[in-house]
Motif scaffolding. Structure first.
Motif, PDB file in Angstrom:
ATOM      1  N   LYS A 216       0.781  -1.062   0.024  1.00  0.00           N
ATOM      2  CA  LYS A 216       0.257  -0.194   0.068  1.00  0.00           C
ATOM      3  C   LYS A 216       0.733   1.152   0.078  1.00  0.00           C
ATOM      4  CE  LYS A 216      -4.155  -1.881   1.595  1.00  0.00           C
ATOM      5  NZ  LYS A 216      -5.432  -1.569   2.774  1.00  0.00           N
ATOM      6  N   VAL A 217       0.793   2.132  -0.852  1.00  0.00           N
ATOM      7  CA  VAL A 217       1.310   3.382  -1.197  1.00  0.00           C
ATOM      8  C   VAL A 217       0.493   4.637  -0.789  1.00  0.00           C
ATOM      9  CG1 VAL A 217       2.759   4.814  -2.630  1.00  0.00           C
ATOM     10  CG2 VAL A 217       2.800   1.999  -2.716  1.00  0.00           C
ATOM     11  N   ARG A 218       0.860   5.316  -0.050  1.00  0.00           N
ATOM     12  CA  ARG A 218       0.253   6.714   0.291  1.00  0.00           C
ATOM     13  C   ARG A 218       0.678   7.723  -0.755  1.00  0.00           C
ATOM     14  NH1 ARG A 218      -2.180   8.628   4.681  1.00  0.00           N
ATOM     15  NH2 ARG A 218      -1.260   7.027   5.960  1.00  0.00           N
ATOM     16  N   ILE A 219      -0.290   7.978  -1.642  1.00  0.00           N
ATOM     17  CA  ILE A 219       0.089   9.019  -2.806  1.00  0.00           C
ATOM     18  C   ILE A 219      -0.120  10.240  -2.311  1.00  0.00           C
ATOM     19  CG2 ILE A 219      -0.742   9.833  -4.866  1.00  0.00           C
ATOM     20  CD1 ILE A 219       0.350   7.046  -5.080  1.00  0.00           C
ATOM     21  N   PRO A 220       1.152  11.386  -2.672  1.00  0.00           N
ATOM     22  CA  PRO A 220       1.190  12.531  -2.411  1.00  0.00           C
ATOM     23  C   PRO A 220      -0.394  13.278  -2.830  1.00  0.00           C
ATOM     24  CG  PRO A 220       3.186  11.906  -3.198  1.00  0.00           C
ATOM     25  CD  PRO A 220       2.082  10.769  -3.508  1.00  0.00           C
ATOM     26  N   GLY A 221      -0.812  14.071  -1.805  1.00  0.00           N
ATOM     27  CA  GLY A 221      -1.973  14.750  -2.109  1.00  0.00           C
ATOM     28  C   GLY A 221      -2.089  15.235  -3.409  1.00  0.00           C
ATOM     29  N   TYR A 222      -0.729  16.331  -3.848  1.00  0.00           N
ATOM     30  CA  TYR A 222      -1.038  17.278  -4.957  1.00  0.00           C
ATOM     31  C   TYR A 222      -1.069  16.330  -6.242  1.00  0.00           C
ATOM     32  CZ  TYR A 222       4.083  15.760  -5.671  1.00  0.00           C
ATOM     33  OH  TYR A 222       5.170  15.024  -6.140  1.00  0.00           O
ATOM     34  N   LEU A 223      -0.971  14.984  -6.283  1.00  0.00           N
ATOM     35  CA  LEU A 223      -1.133  14.403  -7.692  1.00  0.00           C
ATOM     36  C   LEU A 223      -2.768  14.244  -7.983  1.00  0.00           C
ATOM     37  CD1 LEU A 223       1.685  11.547  -7.457  1.00  0.00           C
ATOM     38  CD2 LEU A 223       1.759  13.587  -8.726  1.00  0.00           C
ATOM     39  N   PRO A 224      -3.559  13.747  -7.076  1.00  0.00           N
ATOM     40  CA  PRO A 224      -4.975  13.656  -7.800  1.00  0.00           C
ATOM     41  C   PRO A 224      -5.490  15.018  -7.562  1.00  0.00           C
ATOM     42  CG  PRO A 224      -4.680  13.116  -5.150  1.00  0.00           C
ATOM     43  CD  PRO A 224      -3.241  12.818  -5.919  1.00  0.00           C
ATOM     44  N   LYS A 225      -4.906  16.262  -7.028  1.00  0.00           N
ATOM     45  CA  LYS A 225      -5.214  17.630  -7.319  1.00  0.00           C
ATOM     46  C   LYS A 225      -4.955  17.899  -8.764  1.00  0.00           C
ATOM     47  CE  LYS A 225      -5.299  18.600  -2.464  1.00  0.00           C
ATOM     48  NZ  LYS A 225      -4.599  19.614  -1.458  1.00  0.00           N
ATOM     49  N   LEU A 226      -3.544  17.644  -9.170  1.00  0.00           N
ATOM     50  CA  LEU A 226      -3.130  17.907 -10.572  1.00  0.00           C
ATOM     51  C   LEU A 226      -3.982  17.069 -11.401  1.00  0.00           C
ATOM     52  CD1 LEU A 226       0.748  17.900  -9.917  1.00  0.00           C
ATOM     53  CD2 LEU A 226      -0.847  19.763 -10.685  1.00  0.00           C
ATOM     54  N   CYS A 227      -4.417  15.956 -11.279  1.00  0.00           N
ATOM     55  CA  CYS A 227      -5.136  15.337 -12.099  1.00  0.00           C
ATOM     56  C   CYS A 227      -6.669  15.868 -12.345  1.00  0.00           C
ATOM     57  CB  CYS A 227      -5.543  13.894 -11.702  1.00  0.00           C
ATOM     58  SG  CYS A 227      -4.128  12.816 -11.782  1.00  0.00           S
ATOM     59  N   LEU A 228      -7.125  16.428 -11.186  1.00  0.00           N
ATOM     60  CA  LEU A 228      -8.477  17.372 -11.333  1.00  0.00           C
ATOM     61  C   LEU A 228      -8.305  18.496 -12.106  1.00  0.00           C
ATOM     62  CD1 LEU A 228      -9.915  17.020  -7.750  1.00  0.00           C
ATOM     63  CD2 LEU A 228     -10.939  15.968  -9.784  1.00  0.00           C
ATOM     64  N   LEU A 229      -7.012  19.150 -12.010  1.00  0.00           N
ATOM     65  CA  LEU A 229      -6.713  20.361 -12.657  1.00  0.00           C
ATOM     66  C   LEU A 229      -6.664  20.052 -14.439  1.00  0.00           C
ATOM     67  CD1 LEU A 229      -5.766  23.415 -12.976  1.00  0.00           C
ATOM     68  CD2 LEU A 229      -3.637  22.699 -12.487  1.00  0.00           C
ATOM     69  N   ALA A 230      -6.107  18.767 -14.519  1.00  0.00           N
ATOM     70  CA  ALA A 230      -5.854  18.412 -15.934  1.00  0.00           C
ATOM     71  C   ALA A 230      -7.392  18.095 -16.530  1.00  0.00           C
ATOM     72  CB  ALA A 230      -5.113  17.144 -15.995  1.00  0.00           C
ATOM     73  N   VAL A 231      -8.395  17.739 -15.799  1.00  0.00           N
ATOM     74  CA  VAL A 231      -9.580  17.169 -16.086  1.00  0.00           C
ATOM     75  C   VAL A 231     -10.116  18.704 -16.515  1.00  0.00           C
ATOM     76  CG1 VAL A 231     -11.891  16.395 -15.374  1.00  0.00           C
ATOM     77  CG2 VAL A 231      -9.922  15.151 -14.784  1.00  0.00           C
ATOM     78  N   SER A 232     -10.024  19.500 -15.746  1.00  0.00           N
ATOM     79  CA  SER A 232     -10.723  21.137 -16.249  1.00  0.00           C
ATOM     80  C   SER A 232     -10.166  21.474 -17.258  1.00  0.00           C
ATOM     81  CB  SER A 232     -10.439  22.029 -14.917  1.00  0.00           C
ATOM     82  OG  SER A 232     -11.236  21.580 -14.160  1.00  0.00           O
ATOM     83  N   CYS A 233      -8.564  21.246 -17.745  1.00  0.00           N
ATOM     84  CA  CYS A 233      -8.158  21.838 -18.843  1.00  0.00           C
ATOM     85  C   CYS A 233      -8.702  21.091 -19.931  1.00  0.00           C
ATOM     86  CB  CYS A 233      -6.401  21.634 -18.773  1.00  0.00           C
ATOM     87  SG  CYS A 233      -5.616  22.590 -17.496  1.00  0.00           S
ATOM     88  N   PHE A 234      -8.777  19.786 -19.743  1.00  0.00           N
ATOM     89  CA  PHE A 234      -9.189  18.960 -20.933  1.00  0.00           C
ATOM     90  C   PHE A 234     -10.532  19.393 -21.319  1.00  0.00           C
ATOM     91  CE2 PHE A 234     -11.596  15.176 -22.771  1.00  0.00           C
ATOM     92  CZ  PHE A 234     -10.760  15.088 -23.894  1.00  0.00           C
TER      93      PHE A 234
END
Length: 409
Positions: A216-234
């Motif tokens: 189990k890996v704890r993902i840095p919180g900024y990565l899913p947030k960046l993914c959300l930003l990318a969704v908005s950009c798309f």
């Protein structure tokens, strides 16, 4: 063992054990898909609803625009609300709340037709539907074959859209706009039967995910947030294209019949994106195909920006429609792979809606400045290019943190 894998293992030993939900059973997947597409049905049927409001109730263009925004605004608020509570509450109870809110608001919408009352009931209906849509997406985020499951969801959304295109005009001809609201009520009643099959709690309480070897890996919180930003950009691309592609075709001297036929046939190719995405994710994971898809979308928008003629219009539409759901599926899968809790996945509808609100307005400013439809298409290209840059960074970070996640399917 690599340094990053050793790091991941050490992190895993420090994480609290959580009870996994039954996310991967066929019944749970089907239930999540059902409440997702019912919750999103108002968005898919918006063109017909707007027409029924104008024809049946006599509202002007500005009023029907406000009413459409009421539903979308309610869904945006619901996305934020759902994201705040989805990891802390019983999801079946949350689904019941959303269904009841949507059911009651649609019933009220069929009874009160003055503009002010209808506006507020549509905001409430949007909140109820948005809870269901965001919750369904959040539940699918907890599964292990996200590309396949989101492909099924997208296929269902396209199918429901086709059903609405056929049935809503018939319903409004017989019962007026009330017929559409009654149809929504019936759909939400059916959702009650799906609720017991939903997983009750989050697969993981925070942005934690499991690699192929069980760590189990704890993902840095900024990565899913960046993914959300990318969704908005798309979705800047999506909003720019859909708001003005018909007008761009007219401006280029194409006939109304040619434009309508091309757009109609083009939507059929969105289904092709569903099948290709599932097949390709099994071969190459999700990250690399996502990057290629975004670059292809940039190319489609740039092609349309260079100048529209019949051949370019057909090719641009084909590329756009295939890549749209193709990219959507991989975006949903990527954010789910880095966050099985569903918290960030529940925000995807909000990220999409926010961008789809901003994009037409920004495009309108470009047209008002006499920059032409080529500039609008370049705006769309910039959106996909920005998403590409963000996902490239996310992919690089995942390669360093947990290589298995970077190429997960």
């Amino acid at each position: 063992m690599t340094h990053s894998s050793a790091q991941a293992s050490q992190i895993a030993t420090d994480l609290p054990q959580t009870q996994p939900g039954s996310y991967d059973t066929p019944a749970a997947i089907a239930a999540a898909i059902v409440i997702s597409f019912v919750g999103n049905a108002v968005v898919m049927g918006m063109p017909m609803i707007v027409g029924a409001l104008a024809d049946d109730l006599g509202f002007g263009e500005q009023q029907v625009g406000w009413l459409a925004s009421a539903d979308l605004g309610g869904m945006f608020l619901a996305s934020l609300l759902t994201a705040m509570v989805i990891t802390r509450v019983n999801r079946r109870q949350l689904a019941m709340v959303g269904i009841i809110i949507a059911l009651m608001a649609n019933l009220l919408s069929s009874q009160f037709h003055d503009f002010t009352t209808l506006f507020y009931t549509r905001v409430i209906a949007g909140i109820g539907g948005g809870i269901c849509y965001s919750l369904g997406v959040g539940c699918l985020a907890g599964t292990h074959h996200t590309a396949r499951n989101f492909s099924i969801l997208m296929f269902a959304l396209v199918t429901i859209n086709a059903l609405e295109l056929y049935s809503f005009p018939v319903l409004s001809d017989v019962w007026g706009v009330n017929g559409i609201y009654y149809a929504f009520c019936g759909a939400f009643v059916l959702c009650f039967f799906a609720v017991p099959k939903l997983p009750a709690f989050a697969a993981e309480p925070t942005a934690i995910t499991e690699t192929a070897d069980g760590h189990k890996v704890r993902i840095p919180g900024y990565l899913p947030k960046l993914c959300l930003l990318a969704v908005s950009c798309f979705y800047i691309t999506i909003g720019s294209f859909w708001a003005y592609i018909e007008r761009a075709g007219v401006d280029a001297g194409l006939s109304d019949e040619f434009i309508a036929n091309t757009l109609t046939i083009g939507t059929l190719f969105t289904l092709l994106g569903c099948f290709v995405a599932t097949w390709l994710s099994n071969k190459a994971g999700q990250s690399k195909p996502l990057l290629v898809a975004l670059l292809t979308m940039v190319g489609a928008m740039a092609l349309l920006a260079l100048g529209i003629n019949p051949t370019v219009f057909i090719i641009g539409n084909f590329m756009f429609n295939v890549m749209w759901l193709f990219t959507d599926i991989y975006q949903l899968g990527t954010i789910s792979n880095v966050d099985h809790s569903g918290r960030y996945a529940a925000l995807i509808p909000g990220a999409q809606g926010l961008a789809q609100t901003i994009a037409p307005t920004a495009a309108g400013f470009l047209l008002a400045a006499n920059l032409g439809y080529g500039a609008v298409m370049l705006l769309g290209a910039a959106g996909s290019l920005s998403a590409f840059v963000i996902y490239a960074f996310v992919y690089r970070q995942l390669r360093q943190l947990a290589p298995e996640l970077a190429d997960a399917s």
